[in-house]
Write a protein that holds these residues in place. Structure first.
Motif, PDB file in Angstrom:
ATOM      1  N   GLY A  34       0.820  -1.201   0.000  1.00  0.00           N
ATOM      2  CA  GLY A  34       0.000   0.000   0.000  1.00  0.00           C
ATOM      3  C   GLY A  34       0.858   1.257   0.000  1.00  0.00           C
ATOM      4  N   PHE A  35       1.883   1.287   0.831  1.00  0.00           N
ATOM      5  CA  PHE A  35       2.799   2.429   0.869  1.00  0.00           C
ATOM      6  C   PHE A  35       3.468   2.628  -0.498  1.00  0.00           C
ATOM      7  CE2 PHE A  35       7.046   4.217   1.734  1.00  0.00           C
ATOM      8  CZ  PHE A  35       6.699   5.365   2.423  1.00  0.00           C
ATOM      9  N   GLY A  36       3.926   1.527  -1.098  1.00  0.00           N
ATOM     10  CA  GLY A  36       4.570   1.620  -2.405  1.00  0.00           C
ATOM     11  C   GLY A  36       3.610   2.075  -3.488  1.00  0.00           C
ATOM     12  N   GLY A  37       2.351   1.624  -3.433  1.00  0.00           N
ATOM     13  CA  GLY A  37       1.374   2.025  -4.435  1.00  0.00           C
ATOM     14  C   GLY A  37       1.076   3.514  -4.384  1.00  0.00           C
ATOM     15  N   GLY A  38       0.949   4.070  -3.189  1.00  0.00           N
ATOM     16  CA  GLY A  38       0.720   5.502  -3.074  1.00  0.00           C
ATOM     17  C   GLY A  38       1.899   6.311  -3.581  1.00  0.00           C
ATOM     18  N   SER A  39       3.096   5.850  -3.282  1.00  0.00           N
ATOM     19  CA  SER A  39       4.297   6.518  -3.767  1.00  0.00           C
ATOM     20  C   SER A  39       4.374   6.478  -5.288  1.00  0.00           C
ATOM     21  CB  SER A  39       5.528   5.860  -3.140  1.00  0.00           C
ATOM     22  OG  SER A  39       6.697   6.518  -3.526  1.00  0.00           O
ATOM     23  N   MET A  40       3.944   5.358  -5.868  1.00  0.00           N
ATOM     24  CA  MET A  40       3.973   5.221  -7.317  1.00  0.00           C
ATOM     25  C   MET A  40       3.006   6.189  -7.988  1.00  0.00           C
ATOM     26  SD  MET A  40       3.690   1.737  -9.577  1.00  0.00           S
ATOM     27  CE  MET A  40       2.096   1.292  -8.912  1.00  0.00           C
ATOM     28  N   LEU A  41       1.828   6.375  -7.410  1.00  0.00           N
ATOM     29  CA  LEU A  41       0.876   7.337  -7.962  1.00  0.00           C
ATOM     30  C   LEU A  41       1.478   8.740  -7.987  1.00  0.00           C
ATOM     31  CD1 LEU A  41      -2.486   6.211  -6.299  1.00  0.00           C
ATOM     32  CD2 LEU A  41      -1.818   5.965  -8.700  1.00  0.00           C
ATOM     33  N   ALA A  42       2.197   9.107  -6.942  1.00  0.00           N
ATOM     34  CA  ALA A  42       2.850  10.415  -6.914  1.00  0.00           C
ATOM     35  C   ALA A  42       3.897  10.528  -8.012  1.00  0.00           C
ATOM     36  CB  ALA A  42       3.489  10.649  -5.545  1.00  0.00           C
ATOM     37  N   ALA A  43       4.658   9.461  -8.241  1.00  0.00           N
ATOM     38  CA  ALA A  43       5.704   9.495  -9.265  1.00  0.00           C
ATOM     39  C   ALA A  43       5.117   9.699 -10.652  1.00  0.00           C
ATOM     40  CB  ALA A  43       6.522   8.204  -9.218  1.00  0.00           C
ATOM     41  N   PHE A  44       3.973   9.099 -10.931  1.00  0.00           N
ATOM     42  CA  PHE A  44       3.317   9.312 -12.223  1.00  0.00           C
ATOM     43  C   PHE A  44       2.881  10.764 -12.392  1.00  0.00           C
ATOM     44  CE2 PHE A  44       2.448   4.633 -12.457  1.00  0.00           C
ATOM     45  CZ  PHE A  44       2.982   4.440 -13.726  1.00  0.00           C
ATOM     46  N   ALA A  45       2.438  11.387 -11.305  1.00  0.00           N
ATOM     47  CA  ALA A  45       1.907  12.746 -11.397  1.00  0.00           C
ATOM     48  C   ALA A  45       2.993  13.817 -11.411  1.00  0.00           C
ATOM     49  CB  ALA A  45       0.959  12.999 -10.216  1.00  0.00           C
ATOM     50  N   LEU A  46       4.179  13.518 -10.881  1.00  0.00           N
ATOM     51  CA  LEU A  46       5.179  14.559 -10.653  1.00  0.00           C
ATOM     52  C   LEU A  46       5.719  15.244 -11.903  1.00  0.00           C
ATOM     53  CD1 LEU A  46       7.159  13.147  -7.601  1.00  0.00           C
ATOM     54  CD2 LEU A  46       5.902  15.301  -7.713  1.00  0.00           C
ATOM     55  N   PRO A  47       6.011  14.532 -13.022  1.00  0.00           N
ATOM     56  CA  PRO A  47       6.543  15.276 -14.180  1.00  0.00           C
ATOM     57  C   PRO A  47       5.654  16.430 -14.628  1.00  0.00           C
ATOM     58  CG  PRO A  47       6.869  12.927 -14.486  1.00  0.00           C
ATOM     59  CD  PRO A  47       6.018  13.086 -13.257  1.00  0.00           C
ATOM     60  N   LYS A  48       4.338  16.221 -14.689  1.00  0.00           N
ATOM     61  CA  LYS A  48       3.423  17.294 -15.093  1.00  0.00           C
ATOM     62  C   LYS A  48       3.315  18.366 -14.009  1.00  0.00           C
ATOM     63  CE  LYS A  48       0.637  14.666 -18.379  1.00  0.00           C
ATOM     64  NZ  LYS A  48      -0.728  14.205 -18.768  1.00  0.00           N
TER      65      LYS A  48
END
Length: 410
Positions: free
Chosen positions: A257-271
Protein backbone atom coordinates in the motif's frame (compact mmCIF):
# COMPACT_ATOMS: atom_id res chain seq x y z
CA UNK A 1 8.41 9.76 -19.69
CA UNK A 2 9.63 6.59 -21.39
CA UNK A 3 11.40 8.51 -24.18
CA UNK A 4 14.50 8.77 -22.00
CA UNK A 5 14.95 5.00 -22.31
CA UNK A 6 16.25 5.51 -25.84
CA UNK A 7 19.62 6.35 -24.24
CA UNK A 8 21.41 3.00 -23.86
CA UNK A 9 23.61 3.93 -20.91
CA UNK A 10 20.68 5.18 -18.88
CA UNK A 11 18.58 2.18 -19.90
CA UNK A 12 21.21 -0.18 -18.49
CA UNK A 13 21.61 1.89 -15.32
CA UNK A 14 17.84 1.86 -14.75
CA UNK A 15 17.82 -1.89 -15.28
CA UNK A 16 20.60 -2.25 -12.70
CA UNK A 17 18.60 -0.17 -10.26
CA UNK A 18 15.44 -2.22 -10.80
CA UNK A 19 17.03 -5.63 -10.23
CA UNK A 20 19.02 -4.45 -7.22
CA UNK A 21 15.90 -2.89 -5.70
CA UNK A 22 13.92 -6.06 -6.23
CA UNK A 23 16.51 -8.02 -4.30
CA UNK A 24 16.63 -5.34 -1.62
CA UNK A 25 12.85 -5.43 -1.34
CA UNK A 26 12.91 -9.14 -0.65
CA UNK A 27 15.61 -8.58 1.98
CA UNK A 28 13.58 -5.82 3.67
CA UNK A 29 10.62 -8.14 4.19
CA UNK A 30 12.82 -11.05 5.19
CA UNK A 31 14.70 -8.88 7.68
CA UNK A 32 11.48 -7.84 9.40
CA UNK A 33 10.36 -11.47 9.60
CA UNK A 34 13.81 -12.53 10.83
CA UNK A 35 13.60 -9.92 13.59
CA UNK A 36 10.17 -11.23 14.57
CA UNK A 37 11.46 -14.81 14.50
CA UNK A 38 14.39 -13.95 16.77
CA UNK A 39 12.69 -11.48 19.11
CA UNK A 40 8.91 -11.95 18.89
CA UNK A 41 6.99 -8.97 20.27
CA UNK A 42 10.22 -6.96 20.61
CA UNK A 43 10.75 -7.11 16.85
CA UNK A 44 10.21 -3.36 16.43
CA UNK A 45 13.07 -2.66 18.83
CA UNK A 46 15.38 -5.18 17.11
CA UNK A 47 14.49 -3.96 13.62
CA UNK A 48 14.82 -0.36 14.75
CA UNK A 49 18.30 -1.13 16.09
CA UNK A 50 19.31 -2.89 12.86
CA UNK A 51 18.09 0.07 10.83
CA UNK A 52 19.94 2.42 13.18
CA UNK A 53 23.15 0.52 12.45
CA UNK A 54 22.35 0.91 8.76
CA UNK A 55 22.01 4.67 9.23
CA UNK A 56 25.29 4.87 11.17
CA UNK A 57 27.03 3.17 8.26
CA UNK A 58 25.42 5.61 5.82
CA UNK A 59 26.29 8.69 7.86
CA UNK A 60 29.90 7.69 8.53
CA UNK A 61 30.87 5.91 5.31
CA UNK A 62 29.19 8.03 2.61
CA UNK A 63 31.40 11.16 3.00
CA UNK A 64 34.53 9.00 3.10
CA UNK A 65 33.44 7.08 0.01
CA UNK A 66 32.70 10.34 -1.81
CA UNK A 67 36.18 11.61 -0.98
CA UNK A 68 37.74 8.64 -2.75
CA UNK A 69 35.13 8.27 -5.50
CA UNK A 70 36.45 11.21 -7.46
CA UNK A 71 39.84 9.45 -7.74
CA UNK A 72 38.45 6.03 -8.75
CA UNK A 73 37.01 4.60 -11.94
CA UNK A 74 33.28 4.93 -11.31
CA UNK A 75 32.20 1.77 -13.11
CA UNK A 76 34.77 -0.41 -11.34
CA UNK A 77 33.79 1.07 -8.00
CA UNK A 78 30.06 0.40 -8.52
CA UNK A 79 30.61 -3.18 -9.69
CA UNK A 80 32.89 -3.99 -6.75
CA UNK A 81 30.40 -2.63 -4.24
CA UNK A 82 27.56 -4.61 -5.86
CA UNK A 83 29.56 -7.81 -5.46
CA UNK A 84 30.30 -7.02 -1.80
CA UNK A 85 26.58 -6.54 -1.18
CA UNK A 86 25.78 -9.83 -2.90
CA UNK A 87 28.29 -11.69 -0.72
CA UNK A 88 26.80 -10.30 2.47
CA UNK A 89 23.23 -11.05 1.39
CA UNK A 90 23.89 -14.76 0.96
CA UNK A 91 25.25 -14.90 4.53
CA UNK A 92 21.99 -13.67 6.08
CA UNK A 93 20.07 -17.00 5.77
CA UNK A 94 22.59 -18.56 8.19
CA UNK A 95 22.03 -16.01 10.98
CA UNK A 96 20.99 -17.49 14.34
CA UNK A 97 21.76 -14.61 16.74
CA UNK A 98 20.67 -10.99 16.80
CA UNK A 99 24.26 -9.69 16.98
CA UNK A 100 25.03 -11.45 13.69
CA UNK A 101 22.23 -9.50 12.04
CA UNK A 102 23.78 -6.27 13.29
CA UNK A 103 27.28 -7.08 11.97
CA UNK A 104 26.08 -8.15 8.51
CA UNK A 105 23.77 -5.15 8.20
CA UNK A 106 26.69 -2.81 8.93
CA UNK A 107 28.88 -4.38 6.22
CA UNK A 108 26.04 -4.48 3.69
CA UNK A 109 25.00 -0.90 4.26
CA UNK A 110 28.58 0.38 4.28
CA UNK A 111 28.84 -0.92 0.71
CA UNK A 112 25.51 0.72 -0.14
CA UNK A 113 26.75 4.01 1.36
CA UNK A 114 29.52 4.04 -1.24
CA UNK A 115 27.35 2.77 -4.09
CA UNK A 116 24.17 4.83 -3.94
CA UNK A 117 25.48 8.44 -4.02
CA UNK A 118 27.97 7.61 -6.79
CA UNK A 119 25.20 5.92 -8.79
CA UNK A 120 22.81 8.86 -8.29
CA UNK A 121 25.47 11.40 -9.25
CA UNK A 122 26.14 9.50 -12.48
CA UNK A 123 22.61 9.97 -13.86
CA UNK A 124 22.75 13.77 -14.43
CA UNK A 125 26.14 13.30 -16.10
CA UNK A 126 24.53 10.83 -18.51
CA UNK A 127 21.34 12.89 -18.99
CA UNK A 128 22.43 16.51 -19.33
CA UNK A 129 19.01 17.85 -20.41
CA UNK A 130 16.91 18.83 -17.36
CA UNK A 131 13.65 17.53 -18.85
CA UNK A 132 15.27 14.16 -19.53
CA UNK A 133 16.68 14.17 -16.02
CA UNK A 134 13.27 14.98 -14.53
CA UNK A 135 11.81 12.02 -16.40
CA UNK A 136 14.65 9.87 -15.11
CA UNK A 137 13.92 10.96 -11.54
CA UNK A 138 10.29 9.92 -11.96
CA UNK A 139 11.34 6.60 -13.48
CA UNK A 140 13.74 6.11 -10.59
CA UNK A 141 10.94 6.84 -8.14
CA UNK A 142 8.72 4.42 -10.06
CA UNK A 143 11.44 1.81 -9.75
CA UNK A 144 11.41 2.26 -5.98
CA UNK A 145 7.62 2.22 -5.95
CA UNK A 146 7.29 -0.84 -8.16
CA UNK A 147 9.76 -2.55 -5.86
CA UNK A 148 7.60 -1.56 -2.90
CA UNK A 149 4.53 -2.87 -4.73
CA UNK A 150 5.83 -5.92 -6.58
CA UNK A 151 8.55 -7.16 -4.23
CA UNK A 152 6.03 -7.67 -1.41
CA UNK A 153 3.72 -9.45 -3.85
CA UNK A 154 6.63 -11.59 -5.04
CA UNK A 155 7.63 -12.23 -1.43
CA UNK A 156 4.06 -13.15 -0.51
CA UNK A 157 3.99 -15.69 -3.35
CA UNK A 158 7.38 -17.13 -2.47
CA UNK A 159 6.47 -17.42 1.20
CA UNK A 160 3.75 -19.86 0.23
CA UNK A 161 6.46 -22.31 -0.86
CA UNK A 162 9.69 -21.39 0.95
CA UNK A 163 10.74 -20.05 4.34
CA UNK A 164 11.47 -16.34 4.70
CA UNK A 165 15.25 -16.79 4.95
CA UNK A 166 15.30 -18.05 1.34
CA UNK A 167 14.37 -14.51 0.25
CA UNK A 168 17.91 -13.38 1.03
CA UNK A 169 19.16 -15.49 -1.91
CA UNK A 170 17.03 -13.33 -4.20
CA UNK A 171 18.80 -10.29 -2.79
CA UNK A 172 22.19 -11.72 -3.72
CA UNK A 173 21.03 -12.49 -7.27
CA UNK A 174 19.71 -8.94 -7.62
CA UNK A 175 23.06 -7.40 -6.73
CA UNK A 176 24.92 -9.72 -9.13
CA UNK A 177 22.54 -8.78 -11.97
CA UNK A 178 23.07 -5.11 -11.13
CA UNK A 179 26.85 -5.52 -11.38
CA UNK A 180 26.53 -7.17 -14.80
CA UNK A 181 24.38 -4.32 -16.15
CA UNK A 182 26.72 -1.62 -14.80
CA UNK A 183 29.80 -3.29 -16.27
CA UNK A 184 28.09 -3.44 -19.70
CA UNK A 185 28.24 0.35 -20.25
CA UNK A 186 30.87 3.10 -20.15
CA UNK A 187 30.26 5.65 -17.40
CA UNK A 188 31.51 9.24 -17.15
CA UNK A 189 33.85 9.89 -14.24
CA UNK A 190 34.21 13.69 -13.87
CA UNK A 191 37.54 14.83 -12.46
CA UNK A 192 37.89 17.65 -9.91
CA UNK A 193 39.32 20.91 -11.18
CA UNK A 194 42.21 20.71 -8.74
CA UNK A 195 43.56 18.25 -6.20
CA UNK A 196 42.25 18.60 -2.67
CA UNK A 197 43.28 17.17 0.68
CA UNK A 198 41.38 14.31 2.26
CA UNK A 199 39.70 16.58 4.83
CA UNK A 200 38.57 19.01 2.14
CA UNK A 201 37.23 16.16 -0.04
CA UNK A 202 35.47 14.51 2.90
CA UNK A 203 33.69 17.63 4.18
CA UNK A 204 33.31 19.65 0.97
CA UNK A 205 29.96 18.14 -0.04
CA UNK A 206 28.33 18.92 3.31
CA UNK A 207 29.77 22.44 3.35
CA UNK A 208 28.49 23.14 -0.17
CA UNK A 209 25.12 21.67 0.75
CA UNK A 210 24.64 23.72 3.90
CA UNK A 211 25.68 26.94 2.12
CA UNK A 212 22.76 26.61 -0.34
CA UNK A 213 19.37 27.88 0.96
CA UNK A 214 17.24 25.58 -1.20
CA UNK A 215 19.21 22.57 0.03
CA UNK A 216 18.77 23.59 3.65
CA UNK A 217 15.04 23.63 2.89
CA UNK A 218 15.37 20.18 1.32
CA UNK A 219 17.01 18.91 4.50
CA UNK A 220 14.10 20.19 6.59
CA UNK A 221 11.58 18.43 4.34
CA UNK A 222 13.72 15.31 4.43
CA UNK A 223 13.16 15.22 8.20
CA UNK A 224 9.40 15.16 7.59
CA UNK A 225 9.65 12.47 4.90
CA UNK A 226 11.94 10.37 7.07
CA UNK A 227 9.42 10.52 9.91
CA UNK A 228 6.67 9.21 7.62
CA UNK A 229 8.75 6.33 6.25
CA UNK A 230 10.26 5.37 9.62
CA UNK A 231 6.78 4.73 10.99
CA UNK A 232 5.96 2.44 8.07
CA UNK A 233 9.24 0.54 7.83
CA UNK A 234 9.82 -0.10 11.52
CA UNK A 235 6.30 -0.76 12.76
CA UNK A 236 4.28 -2.35 9.96
CA UNK A 237 5.34 -5.89 10.86
CA UNK A 238 4.21 -5.48 14.48
CA UNK A 239 0.95 -3.73 13.54
CA UNK A 240 0.03 -6.51 11.11
CA UNK A 241 1.23 -9.50 13.15
CA UNK A 242 0.33 -8.34 16.67
CA UNK A 243 -2.44 -5.70 16.38
CA UNK A 244 -4.28 -7.26 13.42
CA UNK A 245 -3.21 -10.86 14.16
CA UNK A 246 -2.53 -11.61 10.49
CA UNK A 247 0.03 -13.73 8.62
CA UNK A 248 3.48 -12.96 7.21
CA UNK A 249 2.06 -12.42 3.71
CA UNK A 250 -0.25 -9.69 5.08
CA UNK A 251 2.86 -7.69 6.03
CA UNK A 252 3.80 -7.62 2.36
CA UNK A 253 0.31 -6.41 1.39
CA UNK A 254 0.43 -3.54 3.90
CA UNK A 255 3.85 -2.45 2.64
CA UNK A 256 2.55 -2.66 -0.92
CA UNK A 257 0.00 0.00 0.00
CA UNK A 258 2.80 2.43 0.87
CA UNK A 259 4.57 1.62 -2.40
CA UNK A 260 1.37 2.03 -4.43
CA UNK A 261 0.72 5.50 -3.07
CA UNK A 262 4.30 6.52 -3.77
CA UNK A 263 3.97 5.22 -7.32
CA UNK A 264 0.88 7.34 -7.96
CA UNK A 265 2.85 10.41 -6.91
CA UNK A 266 5.70 9.50 -9.27
CA UNK A 267 3.32 9.31 -12.22
CA UNK A 268 1.91 12.75 -11.40
CA UNK A 269 5.18 14.56 -10.65
CA UNK A 270 6.54 15.28 -14.18
CA UNK A 271 3.42 17.29 -15.09
CA UNK A 272 3.23 18.92 -11.67
CA UNK A 273 6.87 20.00 -11.85
CA UNK A 274 6.24 21.52 -15.29
CA UNK A 275 3.47 23.70 -13.83
CA UNK A 276 4.67 24.45 -10.30
CA UNK A 277 7.96 25.21 -8.58
CA UNK A 278 9.76 22.38 -6.86
CA UNK A 279 9.28 24.17 -3.54
CA UNK A 280 5.49 24.23 -3.93
CA UNK A 281 5.23 20.58 -4.93
CA UNK A 282 7.53 19.32 -2.18
CA UNK A 283 5.94 21.37 0.59
CA UNK A 284 2.46 20.24 -0.53
CA UNK A 285 3.58 16.61 -0.47
CA UNK A 286 4.99 16.97 3.03
CA UNK A 287 1.81 18.59 4.34
CA UNK A 288 -0.32 15.86 2.73
CA UNK A 289 1.84 13.18 4.36
CA UNK A 290 1.50 14.81 7.79
CA UNK A 291 -2.28 14.99 7.41
CA UNK A 292 -2.36 11.31 6.38
CA UNK A 293 -0.37 10.08 9.36
CA UNK A 294 -2.42 12.29 11.69
CA UNK A 295 -5.64 10.80 10.28
CA UNK A 296 -4.18 7.33 10.84
CA UNK A 297 -3.63 8.14 14.52
CA UNK A 298 -7.24 9.25 14.92
CA UNK A 299 -8.66 6.19 13.17
CA UNK A 300 -6.50 3.73 15.13
CA UNK A 301 -7.69 5.34 18.36
CA UNK A 302 -11.35 5.34 17.33
CA UNK A 303 -12.00 1.97 15.65
CA UNK A 304 -10.52 -1.38 14.59
CA UNK A 305 -8.56 -1.17 11.32
CA UNK A 306 -8.72 -3.86 8.63
CA UNK A 307 -5.81 -4.85 6.39
CA UNK A 308 -7.41 -3.00 3.46
CA UNK A 309 -7.92 0.09 5.59
CA UNK A 310 -4.30 -0.06 6.72
CA UNK A 311 -3.07 -0.37 3.12
CA UNK A 312 -5.13 2.68 2.09
CA UNK A 313 -3.77 4.78 4.95
CA UNK A 314 -0.24 3.66 4.14
CA UNK A 315 -0.86 4.57 0.46
CA UNK A 316 -1.76 8.13 1.43
CA UNK A 317 1.40 8.42 3.51
CA UNK A 318 3.39 6.96 0.61
CA UNK A 319 1.98 9.58 -1.78
CA UNK A 320 3.11 12.41 0.49
CA UNK A 321 6.51 10.82 1.03
CA UNK A 322 7.20 10.45 -2.70
CA UNK A 323 5.99 13.95 -3.60
CA UNK A 324 8.31 15.37 -0.95
CA UNK A 325 11.56 13.60 -1.87
CA UNK A 326 11.42 12.68 -5.58
CA UNK A 327 12.31 16.18 -6.91
CA UNK A 328 15.38 16.38 -4.67
CA UNK A 329 17.71 15.26 -7.46
CA UNK A 330 16.74 18.34 -9.50
CA UNK A 331 17.66 20.61 -6.60
CA UNK A 332 21.00 18.89 -6.07
CA UNK A 333 21.86 18.97 -9.78
CA UNK A 334 21.02 22.63 -10.33
CA UNK A 335 22.96 23.55 -7.17
CA UNK A 336 26.23 21.86 -8.22
CA UNK A 337 28.80 21.70 -10.94
CA UNK A 338 29.58 18.35 -12.49
CA UNK A 339 32.78 17.76 -10.53
CA UNK A 340 31.02 18.46 -7.22
CA UNK A 341 27.96 16.26 -7.79
CA UNK A 342 29.27 13.08 -6.15
CA UNK A 343 30.19 15.06 -3.03
CA UNK A 344 26.86 16.91 -2.82
CA UNK A 345 24.78 13.80 -3.58
CA UNK A 346 26.77 12.06 -0.84
CA UNK A 347 26.00 14.99 1.48
CA UNK A 348 22.27 14.57 0.85
CA UNK A 349 22.67 10.84 1.39
CA UNK A 350 24.52 11.41 4.68
CA UNK A 351 22.29 14.15 6.06
CA UNK A 352 19.04 12.45 5.07
CA UNK A 353 20.13 9.21 6.69
CA UNK A 354 21.16 11.12 9.79
CA UNK A 355 17.45 11.91 10.07
CA UNK A 356 16.61 8.20 9.85
CA UNK A 357 19.39 7.49 12.34
CA UNK A 358 17.37 9.42 14.91
CA UNK A 359 13.91 8.39 13.79
CA UNK A 360 14.27 4.62 13.35
CA UNK A 361 15.16 3.87 16.98
CA UNK A 362 12.81 6.59 18.21
CA UNK A 363 9.75 5.17 16.46
CA UNK A 364 10.72 1.62 17.46
CA UNK A 365 11.04 2.68 21.11
CA UNK A 366 7.73 4.59 21.09
CA UNK A 367 5.95 1.62 19.48
CA UNK A 368 7.43 -0.76 22.06
CA UNK A 369 6.38 1.37 25.04
CA UNK A 370 3.01 2.76 23.85
CA UNK A 371 0.10 1.90 21.56
CA UNK A 372 -0.06 2.14 17.76
CA UNK A 373 -2.40 5.14 17.91
CA UNK A 374 -0.08 6.96 20.31
CA UNK A 375 2.93 6.21 18.12
CA UNK A 376 1.17 7.60 15.05
CA UNK A 377 0.23 10.71 17.02
CA UNK A 378 3.77 11.27 18.25
CA UNK A 379 5.21 10.80 14.74
CA UNK A 380 2.73 13.39 13.40
CA UNK A 381 4.02 15.91 15.93
CA UNK A 382 7.64 15.03 15.15
CA UNK A 383 7.11 15.43 11.38
CA UNK A 384 5.47 18.87 11.49
CA UNK A 385 8.54 21.03 12.37
CA UNK A 386 10.25 20.02 9.11
CA UNK A 387 7.59 21.80 7.07
CA UNK A 388 7.65 24.83 9.34
CA UNK A 389 11.42 25.20 9.05
CA UNK A 390 11.36 24.73 5.25
CA UNK A 391 8.74 27.47 4.87
CA UNK A 392 11.05 29.88 6.68
CA UNK A 393 14.50 29.05 5.27
CA UNK A 394 13.69 28.11 1.65
CA UNK A 395 13.23 31.33 -0.37
CA UNK A 396 10.10 31.59 -2.54
CA UNK A 397 12.19 32.98 -5.42
CA UNK A 398 14.50 30.04 -6.13
CA UNK A 399 17.24 30.66 -8.68
CA UNK A 400 18.29 27.82 -10.95
CA UNK A 401 21.92 28.88 -11.08
CA UNK A 402 24.62 27.61 -8.75
CA UNK A 403 24.47 29.79 -5.66
CA UNK A 404 27.04 32.52 -4.92
CA UNK A 405 28.00 30.71 -1.72
CA UNK A 406 29.02 27.69 -3.73
CA UNK A 407 31.06 29.77 -6.14
CA UNK A 408 32.88 31.38 -3.22
CA UNK A 409 33.93 27.94 -1.98
CA UNK A 410 35.69 27.01 -5.19
Amino acid sequence: MLSVLRIRTYRHLLGAQVVALTGTGLATIALGLLAYDLAGGAASLVLGTALTIKMVAYVVVAPLAAAFAERLDRRRMLVTLDLVRAAVAVCLPFVTEIWQVYVLIFVLQSASAGFTPAFQATIPDVLTDEQDYTKALSLSRLAYDLESLLSPALAAGLLLFVSFDSLFWGTGLGFIASALLVVSVALPSPKPTRRRGIYDRTTRGIRLYLHTPRLRGLLALTWTAATLSAMIIVNTVVIVRSDLGLSESAVAIALAGFGGGSMLAAFALPKLLDRFMDRTVMLSGAIFGILAIGLSAILFAAMPISLIGLAILWACIGFGYSATLTPSGRLLTRSTRSEDRPAVFAAQFTLSHACWLVLYPLTGWIMTTTSTAATLGWMTLIAAPGVMVALVIWPRSDRKAVSKERADMS
